[in-house]
Design a protein around this motif. Sequence first.
Motif, short mmCIF file in Angstrom:
data_model
loop_
_atom_site.label_atom_id
_atom_site.label_comp_id
_atom_site.label_asym_id
_atom_site.label_seq_id
_atom_site.Cartn_x
_atom_site.Cartn_y
_atom_site.Cartn_z
N ARG A 1 1.20 2.18 -11.27
CA ARG A 1 0.56 1.08 -11.85
C ARG A 1 0.13 0.27 -10.26
O ARG A 1 -0.02 0.40 -10.65
N LEU A 2 1.80 0.15 -9.99
CA LEU A 2 1.62 -0.97 -8.54
C LEU A 2 0.47 -0.14 -7.68
O LEU A 2 -0.37 -0.64 -7.31
N TYR A 3 0.62 0.96 -7.44
CA TYR A 3 -0.40 1.84 -6.49
C TYR A 3 -2.24 1.10 -6.42
O TYR A 3 -2.63 1.26 -5.27
N ARG A 4 -1.91 1.39 -8.19
CA ARG A 4 -3.69 0.92 -8.65
C ARG A 4 -3.78 -0.38 -8.67
O ARG A 4 -4.73 -1.04 -8.56
N SER A 5 -3.16 -1.29 -8.97
CA SER A 5 -2.57 -2.92 -8.32
C SER A 5 -3.06 -3.14 -7.36
O SER A 5 -3.79 -3.85 -7.05
N LEU A 6 -3.06 -2.40 -6.03
CA LEU A 6 -3.47 -3.08 -4.92
C LEU A 6 -4.52 -2.95 -4.92
O LEU A 6 -5.21 -1.91 -4.83
N THR A 7 -4.92 -3.49 -3.55
CA THR A 7 -6.24 -3.53 -3.20
C THR A 7 -6.83 -2.58 -2.45
O THR A 7 -5.54 -1.45 -2.10
N ALA A 8 -8.03 -2.08 -1.65
CA ALA A 8 -7.60 -1.17 -1.14
C ALA A 8 -6.98 -0.89 0.24
O ALA A 8 -5.76 0.34 0.91
N GLY A 9 -7.07 -1.96 0.79
CA GLY A 9 -6.22 -2.19 2.06
C GLY A 9 -4.74 -1.81 2.05
O GLY A 9 -5.03 -1.23 3.39
N SER A 10 -4.52 -2.06 1.22
CA SER A 10 -2.99 -2.03 0.81
C SER A 10 -2.96 -0.68 0.72
O SER A 10 -1.27 -0.29 0.37
N ARG A 11 -3.50 -0.21 -0.57
CA ARG A 11 -3.61 1.12 -0.85
C ARG A 11 -3.53 2.19 0.69
O ARG A 11 -3.31 2.87 -0.23
N CYS A 12 -4.02 1.84 1.49
CA CYS A 12 -4.66 3.12 2.68
C CYS A 12 -2.75 2.95 3.33
O CYS A 12 -2.85 3.51 3.75
N LYS A 13 -2.40 1.91 3.04
CA LYS A 13 -1.05 1.79 4.07
C LYS A 13 0.02 2.50 2.89
O LYS A 13 0.85 2.74 3.53
#
Length: 123
Positions: free
Chosen positions: A37-49
Motif C-alpha cells: 500500500r505504501l509503494y502504491r501511494s508514493l509518487t512516481a518519483g518516490s516509487r523509482c527510489k
Amino acid sequence: MPHRTTIWTHRVRFLEEWALPHWATFTIWNAGRQGRRLYRSLTAGSRCKVVAFCDVDENKIKKGFYCYEDSQERPKPRVPVLHFRAAQPPFVICVKLDLTGGAFEDNLRSLHLQEGRDFLHFS
C-alpha cells in the motif's frame, strides 16, 4: 475526526517531503499489505527510489518480486522481494511493533542500524 485515508495520505506526503529527498534509494520492509500500500501511494518519483521490499515470509521471498499491476507504466514495475538480511538500508519499515512477540524487533536490532539515518518507522 479525519478519515483514515486522509491521515494515510498526509503521512505519505510527509515521508516524501521530509525523509525521502535525503535518500537516493530505499527498501520497504514488509512485502505484505501495508508495504505494498505504501509503494502504491508514493509518487512516481518516490516509487523509482524503491530498490526492493524485504520480509521474513518465505512465500513472498520465493515469489521473488512484487508486480505493480495497476501501474500505467509498460512494462509494469517489478520490485524484488528479499530476505531482510539480504536487503540494503535505508528502510521504510511498515511493520507494526509488538505484534511478533519481539521477533521483528530482534531482527531489526540484529542489523545494528540507526533510526532516522538507516530506517524510519511508517506504521
